[in-house]
Design a protein around this motif. Structure first.
Motif, short mmCIF file in Angstrom:
data_model
loop_
_atom_site.label_atom_id
_atom_site.label_comp_id
_atom_site.label_asym_id
_atom_site.label_seq_id
_atom_site.Cartn_x
_atom_site.Cartn_y
_atom_site.Cartn_z
N GLY A 81 5.39 2.87 1.74
CA GLY A 81 5.13 1.04 1.52
C GLY A 81 3.86 1.02 1.78
O GLY A 81 2.67 0.28 1.52
N HIS A 82 2.95 2.36 2.48
CA HIS A 82 1.65 1.68 3.21
C HIS A 82 0.38 1.78 1.55
O HIS A 82 0.17 1.46 1.31
CB HIS A 82 1.23 2.32 4.31
CG HIS A 82 0.77 3.53 4.27
ND1 HIS A 82 1.61 4.70 3.74
CD2 HIS A 82 -0.47 4.46 4.60
CE1 HIS A 82 0.88 6.14 3.73
NE2 HIS A 82 -0.37 5.75 4.35
N PHE A 83 1.29 3.33 1.03
CA PHE A 83 0.59 2.89 -0.15
C PHE A 83 0.64 1.97 -1.50
O PHE A 83 -0.21 1.76 -2.53
CB PHE A 83 1.07 4.55 -0.85
CG PHE A 83 0.09 6.09 0.03
CD1 PHE A 83 -0.74 6.15 0.30
CD2 PHE A 83 1.81 6.58 0.87
CE1 PHE A 83 -1.87 7.19 1.02
CE2 PHE A 83 0.86 8.14 1.64
CZ PHE A 83 -0.30 8.63 1.38
N ALA A 84 2.13 2.21 -1.59
CA ALA A 84 2.66 0.68 -2.43
C ALA A 84 1.86 -0.65 -2.30
O ALA A 84 1.08 -0.77 -2.61
CB ALA A 84 4.61 0.69 -2.22
N VAL A 85 1.90 -0.57 -0.94
CA VAL A 85 0.56 -1.93 -0.43
C VAL A 85 -0.65 -1.90 -0.83
O VAL A 85 -2.01 -2.84 -1.46
CB VAL A 85 0.87 -2.31 1.19
CG1 VAL A 85 -0.55 -3.67 1.70
CG2 VAL A 85 2.01 -2.80 1.62
N GLY B 112 7.04 -1.92 4.07
CA GLY B 112 4.98 -1.84 3.60
C GLY B 112 4.74 -0.69 5.36
O GLY B 112 3.55 -0.33 4.50
N ALA B 113 4.99 -0.34 6.36
CA ALA B 113 4.36 -0.06 6.55
C ALA B 113 4.82 1.32 7.03
O ALA B 113 4.12 2.51 8.07
CB ALA B 113 4.84 -0.85 8.36
N GLY B 114 5.36 1.96 6.27
CA GLY B 114 6.43 3.07 6.01
C GLY B 114 5.39 4.12 5.01
O GLY B 114 4.31 3.51 5.13
#
Ligand SMILES: NC(=O)c1ccc[n+]([C@@H]2O[C@H](COP(=O)([O-])OP(=O)(O)OC[C@H]3O[C@@H](n4cnc5c(N)ncnc54)[C@H](OP(=O)(O)O)[C@@H]3O)[C@@H](O)[C@H]2O)c1
Length: 318
Positions: free
Chosen positions: A159-163, A154-156
């Protein structure tokens, strides 16, 4: 023009700054003066001779898929993206748009106006990662209220857009990351964050409707273990598609649905994402900015696998 090129596959040291011919715009392409370029894992994988490298037929090859810059030539006189328009976008994967250079040509359908609220450096971090997250979370998993979504990495960049997209559409978001990113991911909209370095995530979560799998079986059988977190009939959406060749069979045997995903350039969707960036509902986080000359350092950083948000190359002054 100045361009960061490779003459063949190898380590970060094969990245070489060169003067090469400016590309020629043809037909419905725009010619863009690049101000900043995104750095993505696919760049490093291609440089190393993997995956998309097989599609590289012309050397020296200029890496880089997404970018932010300024239109220099439009496809025709009345085209909406006239010279001087600030734009951002990405080229067709796997063939590199050549964003690690002062100029590139790209289909006019692949670029849209840069949101004025974003700098070129911020905008360059958006297209490939955000379109991937949108495709996986919104178009494929159909994020909605009440849905339980597990997002790995989630932090990549992706991932940060997905979250943020999953939370924006009302899903209950559970993300995996190391402890140092946990509070930041909660700020971005994750309801729960699992430190994958400390616990087995499958012992912490269950009844998952959809897994956004940005790790797959690249590391620690993350994809396979995720199947045990899902409700019957749940959906696995896998990004590192080559890492888990038996995914479809494994998911079927467990009573789940599964699909790979591959991003494409898509100006219309990027324009929607622009609105969310403008309104502040979604943010891009740029972890580090490197000068074009230091692309090798950027590749070492992306290959570490622990970037928070995005890495960006500064190619020129805006
Ligand atoms: N199929 C497609 O179209 C497509 C498109 C884009 C990307 N991808 C692929 O998707 C993957 C993610 O891309 P990206 O750009 O987001 O990469 P990235 O920015 O390099 O991802 C880095 C993040 O991964 C996290 N991470 C590393 N190992 C982890 C683990 N075992 N469990 C949970 N999180 C972990 C790190 O978090 P910590 O630092 O907290 O450990 C870090 O924040 C890559 O394999 C990429 O090639 C596929």
């Amino acid at each position: 023009m100045r361009a960061m090129t490779i003459a063949g596959a190898g380590g970060p040291e094969v990245l070489t700054l060169q003067q090469i011919e400016r590309p020629l715009r043809v037909s419905a392409e725009v010619l863009v003066r690049v101000v900043a370029a995104g750095v993505n894992p696919v760049d490093a994988k291609t440089r190393a001779g993997k995956g998309a490298f097989a599609a590289a037929h012309t050397f020296p090859l200029v890496l880089g898929n997404d970018f932010s810059g300024v239109v220099v030539e439009a496809p025709f006189e009345a085209h909406p993206l006239q010279p001087g328009t600030e734009v951002y976008g990405m080229g067709m994967v796997p063939r590199m748009a050549g964003a690690y250079a002062e100029y590139l040509t790209v289909s006019a359908l692949s670029v849209v106006r840069k949101p004025p609220a974003l700098s070129h450096v911020e905008a360059a971090g958006v297209p490939l990662a955000a379109l991937t997250a949108w495709g996986m979370v919104v178009e494929t998993a159909k994020a909605h209220e009440g849905q339980r979504i597990l997002i790995h990495a989630g932090a990549g960049g992706v991932g940060h857009f997905a979250v943020q997209f999953a939370a924006y559409f009302g899903a209950h978001v559970i993300a995996t990351s190391s402890q140092r990113n946990a509070s930041w991911l909660r700020e971005l909209g994750a309801s729960e964050v699992i430190d994958y370095t400390a616990v087995r995530f499958e012992q912490q979560v269950s009844d998952i409707d959809a897994v956004i799998d940005l790790i797959g079986n690249v590391s620690d059988d993350t994809g396979s273990r995720s199947l045990t977190t899902m409700r019957p009939g749940g959906l696995m959406v896998n990004g590192p598609t080559g890492s888990w060749p038996t995914m479809m069979a494994d998911a079927a045997a467990a009573g789940m649905r599964a699909t790979g995903f591959r991003v494409s350039p898509d100006g219309s969707t990027l324009a929607v994402i622009s609105r969310l960036l403008e309104s502040g509902d979604v943010r891009v986080f740029v972890d580090r900015v490197f000068d074009l000359e230091d692309a090798a350092l950027a590749h070492e950083a992306i290959e570490s696998g622990h970037t928070r948000g995005k890495l960006v190359l500064k190619v020129a002054e805006g």
